[in-house]
Scaffold this active site. Structure first.
Site, mmCIF file in Angstrom:
data_model
loop_
_atom_site.group_PDB
_atom_site.id
_atom_site.type_symbol
_atom_site.label_atom_id
_atom_site.label_comp_id
_atom_site.label_asym_id
_atom_site.label_seq_id
_atom_site.Cartn_x
_atom_site.Cartn_y
_atom_site.Cartn_z
ATOM 1 C CD GLN A 240 51.469 47.727 -48.249
ATOM 2 O OE1 GLN A 240 52.331 48.400 -48.799
ATOM 3 N NE2 GLN A 240 50.773 46.810 -48.883
ATOM 4 C CD GLU A 307 53.221 44.691 -53.945
ATOM 5 O OE1 GLU A 307 52.426 44.747 -52.977
ATOM 6 O OE2 GLU A 307 53.053 45.342 -54.993
ATOM 7 C CG HIS A 400 63.690 12.448 -84.492
ATOM 8 N ND1 HIS A 400 62.394 12.357 -84.914
ATOM 9 C CD2 HIS A 400 63.769 13.630 -83.805
ATOM 10 C CE1 HIS A 400 61.711 13.421 -84.501
ATOM 11 N NE2 HIS A 400 62.525 14.205 -83.821
#
Lengths: 410, 410
Positions: A240, A307, A400
């Site tokens: 890492q 992560e 509408h």
């Protein structure tokens, strides 16, 4: 340590600033306006390279692959196949239920940013491009500021299913993909990690094109007990840390013995590491903590949404089932994070910096778009039209109302 | 008209400018720094309202609902149930396959922007909030610059499953949701349409929080033949046009007779419409075209990716099957776009302005996040570790190599 203390100490990463944003905005405007000539100018200015033709010839990509050793060729192919198999398995399928269907289609043209410079990351090429190819994207365009003549990044682009490669990088490449230039046709979506200028540029073009996510420095949270191999854990920490000086490791355990044991392996082995300077600096961002309850552990994980989460612990199953937010979760001795970086199958392009709380790792489905198809029967229509008319009237949308009303009248 | 000519004439909508962007950036910075006091200041400045407590009391929401007529109450409930049923049916499920699983979890806390001002759009409340509730989001926060005391927007918020409502709007409300203030706790994702300042603010906070999309003016593409009811089509055009003066209609047909017939109904009825001024101005953005081939039609649709596509044509099935990019597709007489606005089920929060080419209508799955869980068996690990090691070495990531290697050695 309890979760609240941890949260207070936790700081998200932010390296953006107003000046960079202004620079990026002006680069984007310039590329929008002056197209290739702006792209050339910034490539000279930032990459120190004069590029005559941004397009990398297919022949060069092919040669880059052919010049690899058989071992390297086979490794790339094996990895590509693993990624493709996994992505195929999670690809969304059309859904049909009576009066509704929900359908998926591949994006037409996408752009992948491949970081360049001195480092070569063929794995990132495969992890980004293969999911797009599995999705069925017609035009897969890669941009990369990789100026060396033949290399494994170009080789990976050759086998990944990429259809066009351009030598360009930074905010200028993002702008070219988003708005198009004479050389590079506009794409529908831009994916892939990059430096802070790339990240800022992606944010600014968001909405005009699709964007995957804004990537920050890499992170891992390791949760280990005395069933773990402490030497292996030390290497996981080094793996890492060697990414870059901002990479972060959270090493958590229930017992101080475990943390001390890993620390002692780190101390013993750190001098032997090839990227020892980067590792030493990056280790300053490590957070070693004793966690006093399972509840606190999960609260911390779900808060950071790391992560990578790696659980090497006798209760790994029950722990992993309670993780709600993470980039990806790796369980057990035979799933170190490094295997995920290369060959497990799921993409290693993952959300960082707490963004896993709302986004996910890049996958085949990010290269699909979808829409609902609505075909109501007369009976259904008649059973709901009155409710729709009531609200249309209340909203003051009288046409509408009439558009709804005329279909029940006739 | 052929598709190429059409594409050349087609202009995407862009009402953003540098000055607005700078204003929005400074509002965001101010709210980040000065929190509620900045939020108060801008609410006074832009909305002309002094707000003491941003939180709308539950009691007020409840009263707004209770004061509705039974017809209105029942309409809201029917619509809510339709939306919930549909969203439940398309919700993603966890996937498990041997050494991998792919799991979904609801976001923890989301913010919905509800446009306010004079218009009331309870349907937008339901279309945004119900999908989040079906996803299982714990905190569903709505912000809206709706300052009237009791109204149907607040009533819709009451039944939609929203847990907190705040009276705030504009870029300042987006900033408050993204970064938190004393009154409003930070959310993980912001959804919902708004004006250009809201859109610009959403873009700037993207990455720090999730964002659904950047909304532009509404659009419809109608493809009709002589099986259609021309009066109904004229009302469909009015319904689109009455939204606002930037709303766009593309009315396409194979024959000029069809277009003329619709036009003649429009001319006959336009004077009777209640929102006739808006409709007249909006009709300037209408594009009536004779399409000379099915291929051109599909190319045009897939290029614009219209927010709404309505096919009222004898070959509606085969046409709709070939549409790749659209916000939503409505087929046949009993699926006018207006029924989708209210009660069909799929959300009416749809991508506009060509963004349907890479994004989709808001749905339950936008309120989930997901991650892969990787647990490889020893045999699988051993069959792929060498390939991973080869590429790790080539990438110069030696600790990755060691982290992989130690697990095959022992």
């Amino acid at each position: 340590m309890n979760a609240e203390t941890f949260k207070k100490k936790f700081v998200t990463f932010d390296d953006t600033d107003k000046e960079s944003l202004e620079n990026v905005l002006s680069i984007i405007e310039d590329v929008k306006k002056n197209s290739d000539s702006a792209l050339k100018k910034y490539t000279e200015q930032f990459d120190g390279q004069t590029v005559e033709d941004f397009r990398v010839p297919e022949e060069k990509l092919k040669r880059s692959f052919e010049n690899l050793s058989d071992e390297e060729k086979n490794a790339l192919i094996l990895i590509k196949d693993r990624i493709a198999d996994y992505q195929q398995s999670i690809k969304y399928k059309d859904y049909q239920d009576g009066e509704f269907s929900y359908v998926y289609h591949p994006l037409e043209r996408i752009g992948i940013y491949i970081p360049g410079g001195t480092a070569l990351y063929p794995s990132s090429v495969l992890m980004s491009a293969v999911p797009a190819a599995v999705a069925g994207v017609k035009d897969i365009v890669a941009v990369t500021p990789t100026f060396t003549d033949e290399n494994i990044t170009l080789a990976a682009l050759y086998i990944a299913g990429v259809t066009e490669v351009y030598t360009a990088g930074g905010a200028q490449a993002v702008a070219a993909l988003a708005y198009g230039t004479e050389s590079i046709k506009k794409v529908d979506k831009i994916t892939g990690p990059g430096n802070k200028y790339v990240a800022l540029a992606k944010k600014q073009v968001f909405g005009d094109v699709g964007i995957d996510m804004i990537a920050g420095p890499s992170e891992i949270l390791l949760y280990v007990d005395d069933t773990a191999d402490y030497t292996a854990i030390a290497y996981d920490v080094f793996a890492q840390a060697e990414h870059d000086v901002n990479a972060r490791t959270f090493l958590l355990a229930e017992s101080s013995n475990v943390i001390e044991a890993v620390q002692s392996e780190i101390d013993r082995l750190i001098g032997e590491q090839q990227r020892t300077d980067v590792i030493r600096e990056s280790l300053n961002n490590n957070h070693y903590q004793i966690i006093d309850s399972r509840e606190n552990l999960l609260e911390i994980i779900n808060y950071i949404a790391p992560e990578h989460v790696s659980i090497q612990h006798r209760e790994e199953q029950v722990i992993s089932k309670n993780i709600r937010y993470a980039g990806a979760v790796f369980i057990g001795k035979y799933s170190p994070e490094a295997i995920g970086d290369y060959a497990a199958g799921p993409s290693h392009v993952l959300p960082t910096n707490q963004t896993g709380r709302f986004s996910h790792g890049l996958n085949v489905n990010d290269f699909l778009t979808s829409h609902a198809v609505i075909q109501l029967k007369e009976g259904t229509y008649n059973s709901i039209a009155d409710a729709a008319k009531t609200i249309a009237k209340k909203e003051g949308l009288y046409a509408h109302y009439e558009s709804l009303n005329i279909r029940t009248e006739r």
